[in-house]
Design a protein around this motif. Sequence first.
Motif, PDB file in Angstrom:
ATOM      1  N   ILE A 124     -55.908  34.898  -7.102  1.00  0.00           N
ATOM      2  CA  ILE A 124     -55.600  35.633  -5.881  1.00  0.00           C
ATOM      3  C   ILE A 124     -56.153  37.048  -6.004  1.00  0.00           C
ATOM      4  CG2 ILE A 124     -53.516  34.287  -5.427  1.00  0.00           C
ATOM      5  CD1 ILE A 124     -51.889  36.630  -6.516  1.00  0.00           C
ATOM      6  N   PRO A 125     -56.608  37.633  -4.922  1.00  0.00           N
ATOM      7  CA  PRO A 125     -57.147  38.998  -4.987  1.00  0.00           C
ATOM      8  C   PRO A 125     -56.067  40.009  -5.352  1.00  0.00           C
ATOM      9  CG  PRO A 125     -57.767  37.901  -2.936  1.00  0.00           C
ATOM     10  CD  PRO A 125     -56.709  37.059  -3.575  1.00  0.00           C
ATOM     11  N   LYS A 126     -56.439  40.984  -6.156  1.00  0.00           N
ATOM     12  CA  LYS A 126     -55.521  42.079  -6.425  1.00  0.00           C
ATOM     13  C   LYS A 126     -55.413  42.940  -5.166  1.00  0.00           C
ATOM     14  CE  LYS A 126     -56.407  42.419 -11.391  1.00  0.00           C
ATOM     15  NZ  LYS A 126     -56.985  43.220 -12.481  1.00  0.00           N
ATOM     16  N   ASN A 127     -54.190  43.236  -4.788  1.00  0.00           N
ATOM     17  CA  ASN A 127     -53.994  44.010  -3.564  1.00  0.00           C
ATOM     18  C   ASN A 127     -54.538  45.424  -3.699  1.00  0.00           C
ATOM     19  OD1 ASN A 127     -52.758  41.914  -2.202  1.00  0.00           O
ATOM     20  ND2 ASN A 127     -50.762  42.383  -3.077  1.00  0.00           N
ATOM     21  N   ARG A 128     -54.327  46.045  -4.855  1.00  0.00           N
ATOM     22  CA  ARG A 128     -54.791  47.412  -5.061  1.00  0.00           C
ATOM     23  C   ARG A 128     -55.269  47.554  -6.505  1.00  0.00           C
ATOM     24  NH1 ARG A 128     -53.331  50.984  -1.166  1.00  0.00           N
ATOM     25  NH2 ARG A 128     -53.650  52.746  -2.550  1.00  0.00           N
ATOM     26  N   ALA A 129     -56.382  48.187  -6.656  1.00  0.00           N
ATOM     27  CA  ALA A 129     -56.911  48.512  -7.979  1.00  0.00           C
ATOM     28  C   ALA A 129     -58.076  49.465  -7.762  1.00  0.00           C
ATOM     29  CB  ALA A 129     -57.367  47.264  -8.732  1.00  0.00           C
ATOM     30  N   THR A 130     -58.452  50.170  -8.825  1.00  0.00           N
ATOM     31  CA  THR A 130     -59.584  51.092  -8.755  1.00  0.00           C
ATOM     32  C   THR A 130     -60.607  50.694  -9.811  1.00  0.00           C
ATOM     33  OG1 THR A 130     -58.203  52.910  -7.967  1.00  0.00           O
ATOM     34  CG2 THR A 130     -60.325  53.496  -8.939  1.00  0.00           C
ATOM     35  N   VAL A 143     -63.531  51.208  -4.981  1.00  0.00           N
ATOM     36  CA  VAL A 143     -64.665  51.266  -5.904  1.00  0.00           C
ATOM     37  C   VAL A 143     -65.290  52.654  -5.817  1.00  0.00           C
ATOM     38  CG1 VAL A 143     -66.909  50.295  -6.538  1.00  0.00           C
ATOM     39  CG2 VAL A 143     -65.114  48.806  -5.621  1.00  0.00           C
ATOM     40  N   GLY A 144     -65.495  53.274  -6.987  1.00  0.00           N
ATOM     41  CA  GLY A 144     -66.152  54.575  -7.054  1.00  0.00           C
ATOM     42  C   GLY A 144     -67.435  54.479  -7.851  1.00  0.00           C
ATOM     43  N   LEU A 145     -68.250  55.511  -7.798  1.00  0.00           N
ATOM     44  CA  LEU A 145     -69.552  55.494  -8.467  1.00  0.00           C
ATOM     45  C   LEU A 145     -69.797  56.802  -9.208  1.00  0.00           C
ATOM     46  CD1 LEU A 145     -72.368  54.152  -8.937  1.00  0.00           C
ATOM     47  CD2 LEU A 145     -73.099  55.267  -6.801  1.00  0.00           C
ATOM     48  N   PRO A 162     -63.337  56.958  -5.404  1.00  0.00           N
ATOM     49  CA  PRO A 162     -62.847  55.595  -5.119  1.00  0.00           C
ATOM     50  C   PRO A 162     -62.580  55.381  -3.642  1.00  0.00           C
ATOM     51  CG  PRO A 162     -61.782  56.478  -7.075  1.00  0.00           C
ATOM     52  CD  PRO A 162     -62.578  57.602  -6.495  1.00  0.00           C
ATOM     53  N   THR A 163     -63.158  54.320  -3.098  1.00  0.00           N
ATOM     54  CA  THR A 163     -63.057  54.046  -1.670  1.00  0.00           C
ATOM     55  C   THR A 163     -63.214  52.558  -1.427  1.00  0.00           C
ATOM     56  OG1 THR A 163     -64.040  54.494   0.501  1.00  0.00           O
ATOM     57  CG2 THR A 163     -65.532  54.429  -1.378  1.00  0.00           C
ATOM     58  N   THR A 164     -62.744  52.107  -0.263  1.00  0.00           N
ATOM     59  CA  THR A 164     -62.983  50.728   0.148  1.00  0.00           C
ATOM     60  C   THR A 164     -64.218  50.618   1.037  1.00  0.00           C
ATOM     61  OG1 THR A 164     -61.489  51.010   2.033  1.00  0.00           O
ATOM     62  CG2 THR A 164     -60.535  50.093   0.000  1.00  0.00           C
ATOM     63  N   ASP A 165     -64.875  51.731   1.275  1.00  0.00           N
ATOM     64  CA  ASP A 165     -66.084  51.769   2.106  1.00  0.00           C
ATOM     65  C   ASP A 165     -67.280  51.320   1.266  1.00  0.00           C
ATOM     66  OD1 ASP A 165     -68.226  52.260   3.732  1.00  0.00           O
ATOM     67  OD2 ASP A 165     -67.688  54.336   4.204  1.00  0.00           O
ATOM     68  N   ALA A 220     -61.729  60.768 -11.572  1.00  0.00           N
ATOM     69  CA  ALA A 220     -61.759  60.150 -10.253  1.00  0.00           C
ATOM     70  C   ALA A 220     -60.618  59.154 -10.086  1.00  0.00           C
ATOM     71  CB  ALA A 220     -63.107  59.455 -10.035  1.00  0.00           C
ATOM     72  N   ILE A 221     -60.311  58.436 -11.143  1.00  0.00           N
ATOM     73  CA  ILE A 221     -59.202  57.473 -11.095  1.00  0.00           C
ATOM     74  C   ILE A 221     -57.883  58.193 -10.857  1.00  0.00           C
ATOM     75  CG2 ILE A 221     -57.842  55.882 -12.529  1.00  0.00           C
ATOM     76  CD1 ILE A 221     -60.567  55.011 -13.771  1.00  0.00           C
ATOM     77  N   GLU A 222     -57.721  59.345 -11.484  1.00  0.00           N
ATOM     78  CA  GLU A 222     -56.491  60.117 -11.312  1.00  0.00           C
ATOM     79  C   GLU A 222     -56.297  60.548  -9.860  1.00  0.00           C
ATOM     80  OE1 GLU A 222     -53.907  61.097 -13.262  1.00  0.00           O
ATOM     81  OE2 GLU A 222     -54.643  59.628 -14.711  1.00  0.00           O
ATOM     82  N   SER A 223     -57.396  60.748  -9.159  1.00  0.00           N
ATOM     83  CA  SER A 223     -57.308  61.202  -7.767  1.00  0.00           C
ATOM     84  C   SER A 223     -57.129  60.057  -6.777  1.00  0.00           C
ATOM     85  CB  SER A 223     -58.574  61.986  -7.389  1.00  0.00           C
ATOM     86  OG  SER A 223     -59.712  61.125  -7.363  1.00  0.00           O
ATOM     87  N   ALA A 224     -57.230  58.815  -7.259  1.00  0.00           N
ATOM     88  CA  ALA A 224     -57.089  57.661  -6.367  1.00  0.00           C
ATOM     89  C   ALA A 224     -55.647  57.561  -5.874  1.00  0.00           C
ATOM     90  CB  ALA A 224     -57.492  56.384  -7.085  1.00  0.00           C
TER      91      ALA A 224
END
Length: 321
Positions: free
Chosen positions: A87-93, A134-136, A149-152, A181-185
Amino acid sequence: MSTLVALSFHRAGWLWLLVVVAGVAAGYLALQSRRPRYTVRFTNLELLDSVAPQRPGWRRHAPAAIYLGALVLLVFAVAGPFHQRRIPKNRATVMLAIDTSLSMKATDVQPNRLAAAKAAATAFLDVVPKDLNVGLVSFNGHATLEVAPTTDRTTVRDHIAQLRLGESTAIGDAIETSLDAIESAPPAPNGERVPAYIVLLSDGTTTVGTSNATAARDARAQHVPVETIAFGQQGATIEVNGEIADVSVDRDALAAIAAATRGRAFTAENSTQIRNVYHDIGKSIGYLHVPSDLTAWFVGGGIVLLLAASGLSLAWFNRLP
């Protein structure tokens, strides 16, 4: 936990009861093999043909076969059957950290390492669930947060396409920038921190900035696994300022980062392999595998078969099997 075909069982020891079911089947076959001898020995065949011209044939064995099938299903049910459901994870970074040092222009991977890495990272975005952030981060002599991190997915794709090469390699800085960046998610709705991962692709060794060991220690402290991808072939070279430079991959250094952060270390030497690695990582960190209990299905199936065996026996022979 043991596995049979695509099933797993919580109480696999109960499967030994299948031996008993097999014994019942063998006993039934043995009795049936003796039946014709008794019929010939004690029956007047001419009289039998006149009073019972139509014999049951295969129908005589059908209820017994269905009954044995029901026993098999019920044994499986007692053993506690289940299978892993994805099943897809609802939230993750997930932070993608991509090496853009000059060594990434090597052509041991066609058309070159950076182009192949871009294509694979872009394909990765189609693998992970849409709800994941997802961030880059790109890194050469310094690390740059390209996309928070964004869903865009469109924004991430556009920035992947715009990655450019630069001198030096700062793997440690890339990890630290990803951690920031993860801390700011955003947290989960209940305020809890969401799971986070760093997927770091590199073809070289840290030459500037934070050391690998320090960055790995920080990632471990924040419970962020770093999945490393060592990309490229050993013995590859590039031309820098008119001189030939060796750009072999430091696989051991990247594996050490993965081990220190409880992540996994991957290697890829061509475009197909790098796509497969990203695909495998996306499937593993983008989804949860949860056990789905199947006991009720096997109990229901067993009951249905028992009812079927009973019904057929009553209809055909006016008795229960």
